[in-house]
Design an enzyme around this catalytic site. Sequence first.
Site, short mmCIF file in Angstrom:
data_model
loop_
_atom_site.label_atom_id
_atom_site.label_comp_id
_atom_site.label_asym_id
_atom_site.label_seq_id
_atom_site.Cartn_x
_atom_site.Cartn_y
_atom_site.Cartn_z
N LYS A 173 0.81 -1.22 0.00
CA LYS A 173 0.00 0.00 0.00
C LYS A 173 0.85 1.28 0.00
CE LYS A 173 -0.95 0.90 4.33
NZ LYS A 173 -1.00 2.12 5.14
N THR A 174 1.85 1.31 0.86
CA THR A 174 2.66 2.51 0.94
C THR A 174 3.44 2.72 -0.36
OG1 THR A 174 2.90 2.04 3.27
CG2 THR A 174 4.28 3.76 2.39
N ASP A 190 -3.79 8.31 3.22
CA ASP A 190 -3.39 6.98 3.68
C ASP A 190 -4.33 6.53 4.80
OD1 ASP A 190 -1.92 4.71 3.86
OD2 ASP A 190 -0.25 5.60 4.96
N GLU A 191 -4.49 5.23 4.97
CA GLU A 191 -5.30 4.69 6.09
C GLU A 191 -6.68 5.34 6.14
OE1 GLU A 191 -4.24 2.17 7.61
OE2 GLU A 191 -2.13 2.33 8.20
N GLN A 222 -9.18 -3.49 8.28
CA GLN A 222 -8.22 -3.12 9.32
C GLN A 222 -8.67 -1.88 10.09
OE1 GLN A 222 -3.87 -3.82 8.57
NE2 GLN A 222 -4.56 -3.97 6.46
N ARG A 274 0.10 -9.80 10.68
CA ARG A 274 1.43 -9.26 10.99
C ARG A 274 2.49 -10.32 10.74
NH1 ARG A 274 0.47 -5.02 9.71
NH2 ARG A 274 -1.51 -5.98 9.16
#
Length: 746
Positions: free
Chosen positions: A52-53, A237-238, A268, A623
């Site tokens: 994503k980043t 973002d997010e 998330q 994770r």
Amino acid sequence: MAHSHQVENTSHMQNSSDDVSYLIDPLNDAQRQAVCAPPVNLLVLAGAGSGKTRVLIHRIAWLMQVERVSPHGILAVTFTNKAATEMRARLHNLVGVSGSRMWVGTFHGLAHKLLRIHWQDAGLLEGFQILDSDDQLRLLRNVMKELNLDEKQWPPKQAQWQINQYKDEGWRVQDIAVNNDRYTQVMCDIYLNYQARCEKSGLLDFAELLLRSFELLRDKPPILTHYRQRFAHILVDEFQDTNSIQYQWLRLLAGDRARCFAVGDDDQAIYGWRGAKVTNLHNFQQDFQDTQLLRLEQNYRSTATILEAANALIQNNSGRLGKHLWTTGNEGTPIGLYTAYNEYDEARFVVERIQGWAADGGHYRECAVLYRSNAQSRVLESELVQAKIPYRVYGGLRFFERQEIKDALGYLRLLANNNDDSAFERVINTPTRGIGDRSVESVREVARRGGLSLWQAASRVIVAGDMSSRAANALRRFLELILQLRQQTAQLPLHELTEHVLEHSGLRAFYKQKKGEREQMRVENLEELISATKQYQDDSFLLDGMTPLQAFLSNTALDTGEESKEISEQCVQLMTLHSAKGLEFPLVFLCGLEEKLFPHQMALQDNNGLEEERRLCYVGITRAMRQLYLTHAEVRRLHGTENYTRSSRFIQEIPAELIEPIRLRSVAVSQPVFTPPPIATSAPSAASNTFILGERVLHPKFGEGIVLAQEGQGAAQRIQVNFKGLGTKWLVLTYANLQKCENSDK
DNA sequence: GCGACATTGTTTTTT
DNA sequence: ACAATGTCGC
């Protein structure tokens, strides 16, 4: 961060700008579609570990290199400073320094920037400063005391939560429907008075930064027009973590001209409890014209087994946009499930597996132990200590929130602005200088009556002379001290200024004279504060005529300072599931998978809460890169009492074929001697009166509740019940007339 | 103003 | 159980 291991390919940096292969070559199809999309509104559903980043960074680079968008026209928003810093760094790596004119920052940071530039239009004082939540609570306490509100009946914490809630919704007092409701009336009253105090002292709390800058744009069309013309591209973002005011801010700023590139993952979304609205993500497609929806589902982090577990678990949630993580990688090893006898056994198991990992050549830093609540770290820590394994616990007190640091900042703030009431209160008697509560109270009284700041009121009190000469003297000496400090330090660079203030305020000596390890630590922290100010010597990054002092103070409020901490050394990483978001580890333990702990008791009441817990579990599972262990204990001591637990429903939601139960070791660990819950032997009626902790009960007056605790015997037997909407009560069992609930969960 | 005792409330965290 | 407040007496 999630992809710090993926090194951006910088070797093509010097290439002629029309060769953009370095931008798209490292991407998969879905990523490339997102990065190279035409300038439309775009919602990228980016699963965990899907890059994503990287997509966000490459998109910005693409806009600049291919669409020829000036960095000046780009706004990129994140939630944390860490994410903003990482974005800036990776952007720098990828396209060089051209990002300096780009606005990259957190919602709060950008709002702050807007308000500094347009402080007059926003109706602020020029040197306004930012209140952190500690300061806010302090100020609220004072306001509430003035309003004669009983702290028991009206907990300041709740008022703080409520006012922030109002602000997060974008509401001023006049926007709140009171409806003759006492609670709302009182809250509005507090809101109004608190706000007035903030305005007078030039103070903004976190929520106010957002709301104020929203109002600035809304109410000053020329300013809005200016920024709408400027920011042709907004990247977020997010996105699933945005709250109402952040969303409104974005929509206002975007207008219908800017192109919005939103990246997020509804699976998330774990911050609903602090006002984040997943619906923002769900509504995006309606609210932003012609939105193209893209999914990043290929995962580069975890084994297929781990992904399958995550996929299966999250499918139990409703209303998802939907997503299925996949990988071309290995199946990997099964997920280990360990059923411990108690939390010590659980911790020993974790330690043993970590030792095994290390023995196989693994590093401690590759291991993460995740849990639902901080209290769980205790036992884990003690076992790690015993095993002499180095570890680091995340979360906890942040540097700029420490008492001594806040004291020092209090002096600095008072130097920057006499009328900063919050700072005034903090340092007036720290170190103690004979100005007690009585004196401060009379200063407050004068301030309140005259509509003055505490500083102004204090000057007046001294002149008026209706205070004992001893107290008045002490007060005068304090005011003189501040004036003197300001005068003496006017020409000094910030770090010398700080040094001078620490020395001459007596703060350093105050902590130095105290004996003890804690105080020793505090002195060291004060020294560290000085070194933190050193980078503020050059005025290269000062914003709009702020003094270095003002810039530093704003920055400390907005930046927790913990980021600089060297990354993880050779330590096992202990943290809550919440703080694990965005991170990844080869070896992950999810501990305490028990009903009422995870999913947490407090979240069990409604389905939304439960689904958020499930997303939290999803975050935890994803994770893990190579190996995941789930652990739970049959008996756990919580709040002082031992509880027999039931394993978390989340374990059952993971397909059994992915899980390998780990047998109890044959070694004679303190084997469970199963002692059934004691049955009261004294009272004959006890049998029918025995309630199990966690059981649902019905009370004729209070309604439905959950049994939290029991104590005493026979006639003195009392029971603590948490009633829906009423809170917890202690009841004497013989009078309570409690019934067991029909659909009890036992 | 400070230390000794009592009371209380215990998810998660950023800015 | 335990930490973090609040209250009281000196």
